[in-house]
Motif scaffolding. Sequence first.
Motif, mmCIF file in Angstrom:
data_model
loop_
_atom_site.group_PDB
_atom_site.id
_atom_site.type_symbol
_atom_site.label_atom_id
_atom_site.label_comp_id
_atom_site.label_asym_id
_atom_site.label_seq_id
_atom_site.Cartn_x
_atom_site.Cartn_y
_atom_site.Cartn_z
ATOM 1 N N UNK A 94 0.819 -1.207 0.000
ATOM 2 C CA UNK A 94 0.000 0.000 0.000
ATOM 3 C C UNK A 94 0.852 1.255 0.000
ATOM 4 N N UNK A 95 2.173 1.092 0.006
ATOM 5 C CA UNK A 95 3.080 2.233 0.008
ATOM 6 C C UNK A 95 3.662 2.458 -1.381
ATOM 7 N N UNK A 96 3.940 3.715 -1.707
ATOM 8 C CA UNK A 96 4.532 4.061 -2.985
ATOM 9 C C UNK A 96 6.042 4.225 -2.888
ATOM 10 N N UNK A 97 6.571 4.105 -1.694
ATOM 11 C CA UNK A 97 8.001 4.181 -1.491
ATOM 12 C C UNK A 97 8.388 3.378 -0.263
ATOM 13 N N UNK A 98 9.511 2.688 -0.333
ATOM 14 C CA UNK A 98 9.931 1.836 0.777
ATOM 15 C C UNK A 98 11.370 2.140 1.146
ATOM 16 N N UNK A 150 18.952 4.022 2.215
ATOM 17 C CA UNK A 150 18.362 4.665 1.050
ATOM 18 C C UNK A 150 16.867 4.518 1.060
ATOM 19 N N UNK A 151 16.236 4.975 -0.017
ATOM 20 C CA UNK A 151 14.797 4.834 -0.181
ATOM 21 C C UNK A 151 14.520 4.604 -1.658
ATOM 22 N N UNK A 152 13.526 3.769 -1.940
ATOM 23 C CA UNK A 152 13.170 3.442 -3.323
ATOM 24 C C UNK A 152 11.678 3.673 -3.504
ATOM 25 N N UNK A 153 11.309 4.448 -4.518
ATOM 26 C CA UNK A 153 9.913 4.747 -4.798
ATOM 27 C C UNK A 153 9.468 4.050 -6.070
ATOM 28 N N UNK A 154 8.159 3.986 -6.243
ATOM 29 C CA UNK A 154 7.623 3.415 -7.485
ATOM 30 C C UNK A 154 8.061 4.228 -8.696
ATOM 31 N N UNK A 155 8.190 5.531 -8.532
ATOM 32 C CA UNK A 155 8.657 6.375 -9.631
ATOM 33 C C UNK A 155 10.089 6.023 -10.013
ATOM 34 N N UNK A 156 10.946 5.798 -9.002
ATOM 35 C CA UNK A 156 12.318 5.382 -9.302
ATOM 36 C C UNK A 156 12.329 4.077 -10.094
ATOM 37 N N UNK A 157 11.474 3.163 -9.663
ATOM 38 C CA UNK A 157 11.431 1.853 -10.318
ATOM 39 C C UNK A 157 10.949 1.985 -11.759
ATOM 40 N N UNK A 158 9.928 2.831 -11.984
ATOM 41 C CA UNK A 158 9.393 2.976 -13.335
ATOM 42 C C UNK A 158 10.360 3.689 -14.271
ATOM 43 N N UNK A 176 -13.602 -10.290 2.055
ATOM 44 C CA UNK A 176 -12.386 -9.828 1.378
ATOM 45 C C UNK A 176 -11.381 -9.314 2.388
ATOM 46 N N UNK A 177 -10.133 -9.258 1.948
ATOM 47 C CA UNK A 177 -9.064 -8.689 2.761
ATOM 48 C C UNK A 177 -9.055 -7.171 2.657
ATOM 49 N N UNK A 178 -8.510 -6.508 3.678
ATOM 50 C CA UNK A 178 -8.439 -5.045 3.682
ATOM 51 C C UNK A 178 -7.567 -4.566 2.539
ATOM 52 N N UNK A 179 -7.848 -3.366 2.046
ATOM 53 C CA UNK A 179 -7.092 -2.801 0.931
ATOM 54 C C UNK A 179 -5.630 -2.629 1.308
ATOM 55 N N UNK A 180 -4.758 -2.821 0.316
ATOM 56 C CA UNK A 180 -3.333 -2.649 0.538
ATOM 57 C C UNK A 180 -2.795 -1.414 -0.175
ATOM 58 N N UNK A 181 -3.661 -0.667 -0.852
ATOM 59 C CA UNK A 181 -3.182 0.509 -1.552
ATOM 60 C C UNK A 181 -2.729 1.568 -0.561
ATOM 61 N N UNK A 182 -1.844 2.452 -1.023
ATOM 62 C CA UNK A 182 -1.433 3.585 -0.230
ATOM 63 C C UNK A 182 -2.532 4.626 -0.188
ATOM 64 N N UNK A 217 8.647 18.236 -1.367
ATOM 65 C CA UNK A 217 7.638 17.580 -2.205
ATOM 66 C C UNK A 217 7.761 16.059 -2.171
ATOM 67 N N UNK A 218 7.827 15.526 -0.974
ATOM 68 C CA UNK A 218 7.855 14.077 -0.789
ATOM 69 C C UNK A 218 6.601 13.677 -0.032
ATOM 70 N N UNK A 219 6.241 12.406 -0.128
ATOM 71 C CA UNK A 219 5.010 11.935 0.507
ATOM 72 C C UNK A 219 5.268 11.200 1.815
ATOM 73 N N UNK A 220 6.535 10.875 2.103
ATOM 74 C CA UNK A 220 6.839 10.142 3.325
ATOM 75 C C UNK A 220 8.255 10.458 3.757
ATOM 76 N N UNK A 221 8.509 10.293 5.054
ATOM 77 C CA UNK A 221 9.844 10.522 5.596
ATOM 78 C C UNK A 221 10.177 9.392 6.570
#
Length: 884
Positions: free
Chosen positions: A468-472, A482-490, A849-855, A528-532
Motif C-alpha cells: 500500500x506504500x509508494x516508497x519503501x 536509502x529509499x526506493x519509490x515506485x517512480x524510481x522503479x518505473x 475480502x481482505x483489507x485494501x493494501x493501496x497507499x 515535495x515528498x510523501x513520506x519521511x
Amino acid sequence: MPSTWIKPKRLALIEACIIGVISGLAAVFLKQGTGWLGSFRLQASEGWGAWLILPLVGGLGGWLAGWLVQQFAQETSGTGVPQVKAALNGIPIALDGRVALVKLASTTVTLAAGFPLGRQGPTVQVGAALAAWLSRWIPTSPDYRRQLIAAGAAAGLAAGFNAPIAGVLFVVEELLQDLSSLTLGPAILASFVGAVVSRLLGGDGIDLNLEMTAQPSTSFSAVEIPFYLFLGLLAGVLGSFFQRGVLGGLTFTNKVLHWSLPQAMAIAGFACGAIVSMLPPLFWNNTGLREMIVTGEASVSTAAIAFFTHFLLTILVASSGAPGGLFAPSLVVGAALGYMVGVFQMEWLGVASPITYALAGMGTFFCAVSKTPIAAVTIVFEITTDFNVVLPLMIGSVVAYLVAERMTTESLYDRILELKGYRRRSRRLATNNLLTQLRARDVMQRRVETLPSDMTLDRVAEIFSRSRHRGLPVVENGQLVGILTQSDLAERYTAPHLKVSDIMTPHPLTVTPTDTLQEVLYLLTRYRVSRLPVTEGRRLVGIITRSDIIRAESEYVSQEVSLEGKLEPSYKVYQTRAPATGRGRILVPLANPETASGLLHMAAAIAREREYELECLHVIRIPSHNSPMETAVDIEPGKQLVNQATAIGEKWEISVHTQIRIANRVSHAILETIKERHIDILLIGWKGNTVTPGRLFGNAVDILLQQAPCDVVLVSGLFANKGSFKTLATGEQNNFTTPLLFNRWLVPVRGGVNSKAALELLPALLTFSNHPYIRLCQIFDPAAGSGWNPEDRQRPLAAQEASAYLKALKTFQNKSATSTVAAASVPGTSVADAVIKIANNNAYDVVLLGASREGMLQQAIKGNIPAAIASGCRCTTIVVRKCD
C-alpha cells in the motif's frame, strides 16, 4: 565559504543582520518619503489655502492609499500589528514581499496626506513581511521561520523608534509571549542593526529633540508621586475610551456603512483635512506639534487642543481601516495629557517642569492602549535617554495598566483580531497547537515495510504491486541506507538483474522521533515528498506520511482523540470471568442492540472453530473533559448486552468473559482491553461508510486498524438479508438458533496476507450455511491481458495464496456434501465496481475480502475498495486485516 563554517547559529546571526538592515532601510524610506511628500502638502496649503488643500489632499490621498490596499494586499489595512500577531499565532495571513511593498507605499501616501497616524506600527508589519520573504529563500523549519518573523517585527519597531531594546520587549510582551533563547538571539541582533541603520541614514525616531531632553529640564521628587498616580489613572480611563472608540468605529464602518476601503479612507481623509484646516497652522504638521509639546514650548491651550483633536481624529481615520500606526498618536495624546497635568502641578506645587509629565504621559497612555507596560517604559526611556523619567514612567504606567485592564481585559490589537474573527482560533493555536505539541513518534507507523539493498528489481516490482506504500526504505543491518519509490522503479528499471542499491536514492531525507509534526510537515511540503523515514542515528524506527499528520489533526479537531499523556485511562465498572480454557481470545465490542446478536454468533463460531475464548466489551463514552473514574453512569443497558453474550457462550460451549468500561474515547478503551486481555482477534461492527474526508473506515475504526496489535475483522450490514432466526445444521450433533443465514459467498482474492486471512476465516463462518456456495474471483483489467484461470495450475495466485486456496477448498468440500466451490476471473477496470455488480446481480449473501493494501494516494484516486463495496452491495460485507 566552507560548508562547515555555516553552522545553524552562525546562519541565524547572518539572517538577523540581513533582516535588521532591510528593516532599517524600509523605516528610513518610509520616513523620508512621508516627509518629502508631506512638505508639498504644507507648501500648497500656505500658497493655495488650507481650507482647500488639506481636505482635497486628505480625500485624494485616502482614496489612493485605500485603492492600493484593496487591489494588491488587503492584509495591509490598519496598523499592521494585529496581522503580525495573528501570523505568529499560526493564522494563515500573508507575509511576503508584496505585503511589505504595499504597506510601505500605502502608509507613505496616508501619512503624507495628513492622516494623524504613525509609521512605527507599519514598520512592524513591513519588517515581519520582509523577514518572512527572506525565510522562503533559506531552508528552515516552521518554528524558526516564526522566530525570524518575530525578529523582523522587532527590527521594524526598533528602526521606527530608534529603540532596539523596546523593539524586542514589545515583540516578546505583546506578540510572542516567548522567551526562548533562539527567539531572543535573532530578535536582539536584528533590532540593534535596524536601529543603527535607521539612525545613520536619518530615520530619527519620533523626532524628539534629544539634546534638549537630555538637559536637566526633567526632574522627579517624592511629593509628585500623587500627581503621577493621578496621571496614570487618567491615562488608564482615557486609553480605554480611546480603544473602545477605535473598535466601535471599525465595527460601525464594516457592519453598518458597508463602504469600500477607498471610499471610507477618502471620506475620513477629507473630514480630517477639513477639521485641521480650521486649526492654527502648527496643527497642520503632526511632527512639529509633537516636538513642541514634549519640549515644553506649547501652551496649555495648545496641549488641550492637541489632545482632543488627535484623540478624535485618530479614532476617525483608524475606523476607516487606513494603513498607519497607533503608536505615534498614542504618544502624542499621552504627551498632551501629561503636559496638562504637569502645568496643573506647577500651579499647585511649583516643583517640577511639565516636560517630565509630558514624557511620562507618553508612556502611560501608550501602556493603557497596548497593555505592554515594560515596552512602554522602555520606548520613552530609549528615545529620551533620561533616567529622570524612568520612575515617573513606571509609576504612571503601572497604574494605567491596572485601570485599563480593569476596564478592558485585552489590548487593542487582540480586540481588532477578534473583530476579524481570529480570536478563538488564535487562542487555540497559541495554547493547544497540535502540530507543535505532537512529535513524529506519536503518529509514525512503527511497522515499516523495507527492502534489502541486494534484492533484484523484478522481486521489488512484485512487492510494490502488493504494497500500500509508494516508497519503501532500504535497510542494511537495521540501518537506513536509502529509499526506493515506485517512480524510481518505473523510470530506471532497465534490467531485471539490477539490484535495489543500483537505483535507490542514497542518504534520504529523514526526521527524528522528537521532531514536531510542524517540522515534519514543513519538510514534506518543501521537498515535495510523501513520506519521511524516522531514524535514531541511522537506525530506522518508523515512517511518517502526510496522511498520518492529516489524520492526527482531524482526530484532534473532531475530539476523537486527545494528546497522548493527557487522555485518562478508561475505568472498568463491571466484569465477569469464565475459566481460561481457550488457546486464544476474540474480542467483540458491543454497542448496538440490533447487531449485537449477529456479531456474538459470528464471534462464537470463530471462537469454537479455533478453540478461543470470547471477550465481550461495552464502552460507555463520556465527554473528554470528564474523568472516567469520577463520572456516574447507568450500566444496566450495557449489562443487558454482555449478559446476552454469556447466554450465547453457554449454547456454543465456549468461555465468555465480559466487562463494561467508562472512557473518553471508545477506540482507546478497546486498545486498552486488547493489551490487558491479550486479544488475538478483534471483531467489530462497521456502519459501511465514511464521514470524514481522508478516512478509510471512519475515526475509531481507522485507529483500531492502525494500532490494534491483533487481527481485525470488520462486519458491515449484518442484517442485509433480513432473515428471521434460523436453525442451522453444522455437521455435528448440535443445532443452533442464529439470526445469520449465509449460503452464497463471494470471495474476491486480491493478493497479500489480508486475502489469505480472509480465506482462512471461511471454515468457521460456514457454520451459518446449510448449502454453501462459494465463488472465488479475481478482478483483472482486460487491457493488461488475460485473467486468472483456475484450471491453469501453471498460473495460479501467488504461492501463499495458492496454498490457502487449496486448503480452504478441501475444507469446504469436507464440510458438506452439498457444498460447491467455484473460481473465476472477472474483467473490470475497477475492483469495487466489478465486485458490486457480481454481488448484486447474483444475490450473494456475503462478500468476504481482505483489507485494501493501496497507499493513501491510491485510495484517494481509486477510492477505498472495502468501503465502496460495503456501500454498494445489498448484502453483508466482512473485511479482514491480518496483524503484521
